[in-house]
Design a protein around this motif. Structure first.
Motif, PDB file in Angstrom:
ATOM      1  N   GLN A  68       0.822  -1.199   0.000  1.00 20.55           N
ATOM      2  CA  GLN A  68       0.000   0.000   0.000  1.00 20.55           C
ATOM      3  C   GLN A  68       0.861   1.256   0.000  1.00 20.55           C
ATOM      4  OE1 GLN A  68      -3.481   0.292   0.164  1.00 20.55           O
ATOM      5  NE2 GLN A  68      -4.011   1.229   2.077  1.00 20.55           N
ATOM      6  N   ASP A  69       1.950   1.203   0.758  1.00 18.49           N
ATOM      7  CA  ASP A  69       2.856   2.349   0.801  1.00 18.49           C
ATOM      8  C   ASP A  69       3.438   2.653  -0.570  1.00 18.49           C
ATOM      9  OD1 ASP A  69       2.550   2.880   3.419  1.00 18.49           O
ATOM     10  OD2 ASP A  69       4.294   1.741   4.094  1.00 18.49           O
ATOM     11  N   GLU A  70       3.616   1.603  -1.369  1.00 15.41           N
ATOM     12  CA  GLU A  70       4.245   1.803  -2.677  1.00 15.41           C
ATOM     13  C   GLU A  70       3.241   2.221  -3.741  1.00 15.41           C
ATOM     14  OE1 GLU A  70       5.721  -2.115  -3.487  1.00 15.41           O
ATOM     15  OE2 GLU A  70       7.140  -2.055  -1.820  1.00 15.41           O
ATOM     16  N   SER A  71       1.947   2.109  -3.376  1.00 14.03           N
ATOM     17  CA  SER A  71       0.945   2.286  -4.414  1.00 14.03           C
ATOM     18  C   SER A  71       0.239   3.631  -4.291  1.00 14.03           C
ATOM     19  CB  SER A  71      -0.051   1.125  -4.269  1.00 14.03           C
ATOM     20  OG  SER A  71      -1.269   1.472  -4.855  1.00 14.03           O
ATOM     21  N   ASP A  72      -0.266   4.127  -5.409  1.00 13.18           N
ATOM     22  CA  ASP A  72      -0.960   5.416  -5.312  1.00 13.18           C
ATOM     23  C   ASP A  72      -2.442   5.234  -4.970  1.00 13.18           C
ATOM     24  OD1 ASP A  72      -1.172   4.153  -7.666  1.00 13.18           O
ATOM     25  OD2 ASP A  72      -1.099   5.935  -8.941  1.00 13.18           O
ATOM     26  N   VAL A  73      -2.974   4.040  -5.224  1.00 12.25           N
ATOM     27  CA  VAL A  73      -4.365   3.787  -4.825  1.00 12.25           C
ATOM     28  C   VAL A  73      -4.363   3.282  -3.386  1.00 12.25           C
ATOM     29  CG1 VAL A  73      -6.441   2.450  -5.322  1.00 12.25           C
ATOM     30  CG2 VAL A  73      -4.876   3.054  -7.173  1.00 12.25           C
ATOM     31  N   SER A 131      -9.948  -1.461  -9.340  1.00  9.17           N
ATOM     32  CA  SER A 131     -10.361  -0.103  -9.000  1.00  9.17           C
ATOM     33  C   SER A 131      -9.906   0.885 -10.080  1.00  9.17           C
ATOM     34  CB  SER A 131      -9.856   0.289  -7.618  1.00  9.17           C
ATOM     35  OG  SER A 131      -8.572   0.815  -7.712  1.00  9.17           O
ATOM     36  N   LYS A 132      -8.778   0.580 -10.723  1.00 10.89           N
ATOM     37  CA  LYS A 132      -8.331   1.464 -11.802  1.00 10.89           C
ATOM     38  C   LYS A 132      -9.239   1.315 -13.017  1.00 10.89           C
ATOM     39  CE  LYS A 132      -3.573   2.276 -10.632  1.00 10.89           C
ATOM     40  NZ  LYS A 132      -2.206   1.773 -10.670  1.00 10.89           N
ATOM     41  N   SER A 177     -13.675   4.313 -10.645  1.00 13.19           N
ATOM     42  CA  SER A 177     -14.729   4.880  -9.815  1.00 13.19           C
ATOM     43  C   SER A 177     -14.174   6.106  -9.110  1.00 13.19           C
ATOM     44  CB  SER A 177     -15.217   3.853  -8.801  1.00 13.19           C
ATOM     45  OG  SER A 177     -14.227   3.650  -7.846  1.00 13.19           O
ATOM     46  N   SER A 178     -15.001   7.125  -9.083  1.00 10.32           N
ATOM     47  CA  SER A 178     -14.519   8.345  -8.467  1.00 10.32           C
ATOM     48  C   SER A 178     -14.495   8.166  -6.947  1.00 10.32           C
ATOM     49  CB  SER A 178     -15.425   9.513  -8.849  1.00 10.32           C
ATOM     50  OG  SER A 178     -16.760   9.138  -8.592  1.00 10.32           O
ATOM     51  N   GLU A 179     -15.398   7.283  -6.478  1.00  7.80           N
ATOM     52  CA  GLU A 179     -15.384   7.050  -5.034  1.00  7.80           C
ATOM     53  C   GLU A 179     -14.389   5.952  -4.697  1.00  7.80           C
ATOM     54  OE1 GLU A 179     -19.585   6.120  -4.531  1.00  7.80           O
ATOM     55  OE2 GLU A 179     -19.613   7.649  -6.104  1.00  7.80           O
ATOM     56  N   ASP A 180     -14.148   5.839  -3.413  1.00  8.05           N
ATOM     57  CA  ASP A 180     -13.253   4.777  -2.983  1.00  8.05           C
ATOM     58  C   ASP A 180     -13.892   3.429  -3.242  1.00  8.05           C
ATOM     59  OD1 ASP A 180     -11.395   6.504  -2.267  1.00  8.05           O
ATOM     60  OD2 ASP A 180     -11.858   6.496  -0.108  1.00  8.05           O
ATOM     61  N   ILE A 181     -13.052   2.493  -3.500  1.00  4.38           N
ATOM     62  CA  ILE A 181     -13.553   1.157  -3.730  1.00  4.38           C
ATOM     63  C   ILE A 181     -14.047   0.549  -2.406  1.00  4.38           C
ATOM     64  CG2 ILE A 181     -11.110   0.516  -3.846  1.00  4.38           C
ATOM     65  CD1 ILE A 181     -12.019  -1.938  -5.413  1.00  4.38           C
ATOM     66  N   THR A 182     -15.213  -0.116  -2.471  1.00 10.29           N
ATOM     67  CA  THR A 182     -15.807  -0.646  -1.244  1.00 10.29           C
ATOM     68  C   THR A 182     -15.443  -2.115  -1.053  1.00 10.29           C
ATOM     69  OG1 THR A 182     -17.751  -1.450  -2.383  1.00 10.29           O
ATOM     70  CG2 THR A 182     -17.843   0.816  -1.562  1.00 10.29           C
ATOM     71  N   LEU A 183     -15.727  -2.597   0.138  1.00 12.52           N
ATOM     72  CA  LEU A 183     -15.436  -3.997   0.430  1.00 12.52           C
ATOM     73  C   LEU A 183     -16.199  -4.919  -0.524  1.00 12.52           C
ATOM     74  CD1 LEU A 183     -14.060  -6.125   2.163  1.00 12.52           C
ATOM     75  CD2 LEU A 183     -15.928  -5.937   3.796  1.00 12.52           C
ATOM     76  N   ASP A 184     -17.440  -4.568  -0.799  1.00 11.47           N
ATOM     77  CA  ASP A 184     -18.234  -5.375  -1.735  1.00 11.47           C
ATOM     78  C   ASP A 184     -17.555  -5.490  -3.091  1.00 11.47           C
ATOM     79  OD1 ASP A 184     -20.202  -6.062  -0.126  1.00 11.47           O
ATOM     80  OD2 ASP A 184     -21.729  -4.669  -0.936  1.00 11.47           O
ATOM     81  N   MET A 185     -17.091  -4.338  -3.559  1.00  6.11           N
ATOM     82  CA  MET A 185     -16.420  -4.348  -4.867  1.00  6.11           C
ATOM     83  C   MET A 185     -15.174  -5.236  -4.820  1.00  6.11           C
ATOM     84  SD  MET A 185     -16.840  -0.316  -5.469  1.00  6.11           S
ATOM     85  CE  MET A 185     -15.955   0.030  -6.962  1.00  6.11           C
ATOM     86  N   LEU A 216      -1.049 -13.628  -2.177  1.00  5.72           N
ATOM     87  CA  LEU A 216      -1.493 -12.439  -1.447  1.00  5.72           C
ATOM     88  C   LEU A 216      -1.272 -11.175  -2.290  1.00  5.72           C
ATOM     89  CD1 LEU A 216      -2.353 -11.631   1.514  1.00  5.72           C
ATOM     90  CD2 LEU A 216       0.051 -11.151   1.879  1.00  5.72           C
ATOM     91  N   LYS A 217      -0.075 -11.079  -2.844  1.00 10.32           N
ATOM     92  CA  LYS A 217       0.224  -9.913  -3.672  1.00 10.32           C
ATOM     93  C   LYS A 217      -0.634  -9.906  -4.930  1.00 10.32           C
ATOM     94  CE  LYS A 217       4.853  -8.662  -2.225  1.00 10.32           C
ATOM     95  NZ  LYS A 217       6.261  -8.504  -2.592  1.00 10.32           N
ATOM     96  N   GLY A 218      -0.891 -11.111  -5.464  1.00  7.35           N
ATOM     97  CA  GLY A 218      -1.740 -11.225  -6.646  1.00  7.35           C
ATOM     98  C   GLY A 218      -3.134 -10.702  -6.361  1.00  7.35           C
ATOM     99  N   ALA A 219      -3.675 -11.079  -5.201  1.00  7.27           N
ATOM    100  CA  ALA A 219      -5.018 -10.652  -4.831  1.00  7.27           C
ATOM    101  C   ALA A 219      -5.052  -9.132  -4.692  1.00  7.27           C
ATOM    102  CB  ALA A 219      -5.437 -11.328  -3.532  1.00  7.27           C
ATOM    103  N   TYR A 220      -4.029  -8.612  -4.048  1.00  7.66           N
ATOM    104  CA  TYR A 220      -3.949  -7.164  -3.855  1.00  7.66           C
ATOM    105  C   TYR A 220      -3.915  -6.448  -5.212  1.00  7.66           C
ATOM    106  CZ  TYR A 220      -2.096  -2.635  -2.415  1.00  7.66           C
ATOM    107  OH  TYR A 220      -1.911  -1.305  -2.217  1.00  7.66           O
ATOM    108  N   ASN A 221      -3.050  -6.940  -6.086  1.00  9.22           N
ATOM    109  CA  ASN A 221      -2.920  -6.305  -7.400  1.00  9.22           C
ATOM    110  C   ASN A 221      -4.230  -6.350  -8.171  1.00  9.22           C
ATOM    111  OD1 ASN A 221      -0.292  -5.682  -6.939  1.00  9.22           O
ATOM    112  ND2 ASN A 221       0.527  -7.511  -7.944  1.00  9.22           N
TER     113      ASN A 221
END
Ligand code: ADP
Ligand code: MG
Length: 463
Positions: A302-307, A339-340, A344-352, A328-333
């Motif tokens: 997360q620290d390395e990412s802009d989202v 989200s990219k 979405s202009s809003e933050d991505i939700t848990l559902d998404m 784990l990293k695959g899931a994160y990516n």
């Protein structure tokens, strides 16, 4: 009682770090875990935590005894003789530390010179936790002393995607940066095999020097790291060549680092004498990450990412995709990509996020929990020793975790109460019956219990 050293310990080791230029990774691996056990006007006893640091008393003694004595004198005015002792392994501490961002990496030029190095795979961004701390400490020790005298060979093994290659690259990078006088070679089994096959072919077609060149490449080094050795077990001529290389380097005190998907003893098809050789240094495994480690790794990403993802989402990923760190990293990516893409202009939700990971996560067959595993997790959650949890003692601090263990075993295994009683060393299955009922009854009304159960379920990766 004398406690000046203990009371001023933090300042003492900070003094040491500054005045003896102890770099961050060594400071955290070797110095921070030290603990003052006892002190008098003339002596001090300092414990090394072998479970976390490995068997490094000699090394610490050689490198840090005088500096520590000096630092103690500088801070407390006391001149003492230090003795290092090994601390009996204490219950595993769950602390997760990350070296991310703590050290300046001299990138570029090194990667240009050594193109095999994967960028971003160094000790600096290796997240250390109970599942990999011994492997990490051993890797650091070898990187710091690549003279074949620490652990030789260092044999790292684990399932896929748990950090073996990351550690081998970290060792390589560290040696290149800090001990440029050592000649190192890192290779994968695949490259090694290709080289052997090519050399054999060329020498058959009359290139007399082909085999000499091969040997020069792999034997004229101070440190040889070979990744995924399991792939050459059934390749007869490659294996032969490797063993000759191994023997020659080993006999002349050069450092070897080997990785594999299993311990030497389980490498079918490998001759016993080689199993013994491989196991003669330090075989050390890496386990799948626990929940905290998984989360720490995601935070680092997360620290390395802009989202930025919410904590809910990170926690969801950490509890559902931790069979390996690669996964784990695959899931994160995947969530980031999602989200990219949706822009979405809003933050991505848990559902998404759940939706994005639907296929990913349902692909993972549910892990079957055992009573032993549940008991381990409960013990580490409550910081109680397993022997004590399973003993006859009946204080509140023990009855509570014990009943929780009973409850979790009854919910998440198919074991009978009789068997659960045996696993928990209770004489009678009615104890289990009572314990489970107690938890079930209290759950709706007891907030603290609810929190414990939520955390434990996360740690167990169950819903
Ligand atoms: P292996 O060689 O055991 O199959 P890798 O070393 O290739 O696994 O690791 C898989 C991925 O997980 C890599 O991206 C690596 O950087 C990452 N990784 C593994 N362990 C850690 C760790 N402790 N901290 C941070 N990243 C890790
Ligand atoms: Mg690998």
């Amino acid at each position: 009682m004398n406690t000046e050293i203990k009371d001023n310990w933090t300042q003492i080791i900070e003094f040491l770090k500054e005045n003896y230029d102890v770099i961050d990774v060594l400071y955290r691996t070797w110095i921070l875990p030290l603990e003052v056990i006892s002190e008098s006007d003339t002596d001090a006893m300092i414990a090394i935590d072998e479970a976390r640091q490995g068997d490094i008393i000699n090394l610490i003694d050689k490198r840090y005894k005088i500096p520590l004595q000096t630092s103690i004198e500088a801070i407390t005015g006391k001149s003492v003789e230090i003795e290092f002792v090994s601390k009996k392994s204490v219950p595993e501490n769950e602390g997760v530390s990350s070296y991310y961002n703590t050290e300046d990496v001299k990138t570029k030029s090194i990667e240009e010179k050594y193109p095999f190095l994967r960028s971003g795979q160094s000790f600096v961004n290796f997240v250390v936790s109970s599942s990999n701390q011994l492997a990490h400490a051993a890797a650091v020790a070898v990187a710091e002393n690549p003279n074949g005298q620490m652990y030789n060979p260092l044999f790292l093994y684990s399932g896929p995607g748990l950090g073996k290659t990351h550690l081998m690259h970290s060792i390589s990078r560290y040696i290149i940066e800090n001990h440029p006088e050592y000649k190192i070679r890192y290779t994968t089994s695949e490259n090694f095999t290709n080289d052997v096959v090519t050399s054999i072919r060329e020498s058959k077609s009359n290139n007399k020097s082909a085999m000499t060149e091969l040997r020069d490449k792999y034997r004229n080094v101070d440190v040889l790291l070979i990744d995924d050795i399991q792939f050459i077990i059934d390749k007869e001529s490659t294996l032969q060549e490797f063993f000759h290389t191994f023997e020659e380097l080993f006999q002349t005190g050069r450092q070897l680092v080997i990785s594999s998907d299993k311990p030497p003893s389980e490498m079918d098809g490998l001759e016993d004498r080689y199993k013994t050789r491989f196991a003669s240094g330090l075989p050390v495994d890496i386990k799948p990450p626990d929940y905290e480690t998984a989360l720490a790794i995601l935070m680092q990403k997360q620290d390395e990412s802009d989202v930025k993802l919410s904590n809910d989402i990170l926690s969801y990923i950490a509890s559902n995709a931790r069979h390996s760190i690669r996964e784990l990293k695959g899931a994160y990516n995947k969530v980031i990509l999602f989200s990219k893409l949706t822009r979405s202009s809003e933050d991505i939700t848990l559902d998404m996020a759940e939706n994005a990971l639907k296929d990913f996560i349902s692909d993972n067959a549910e892990i079957r929990l055992t009573a032993e595993y549940i008991i381990d997790i409960v013990c580490s959650h409550f910081h109680v020793d397993k022997d004590i949890l399973l003993s006859d003692r009946r204080t509140d601090e023990l009855v509570y975790p014990r009943q929780i263990a009973m409850y979790l075993c009854s919910q998440y295994t198919s074991l009978t109460q009789q068997v659960i009683a045996q696993k928990l060393k209770r004489k009678n299955h009615t104890t289990v019956q009572h314990g489970v009922k107690k938890i079930k009854d209290s759950l709706p009304v007891d907030n603290e219990l609810q929190m414990d159960i939520i955390m434990l379920k996360k740690k167990l990766n169950v819903n």
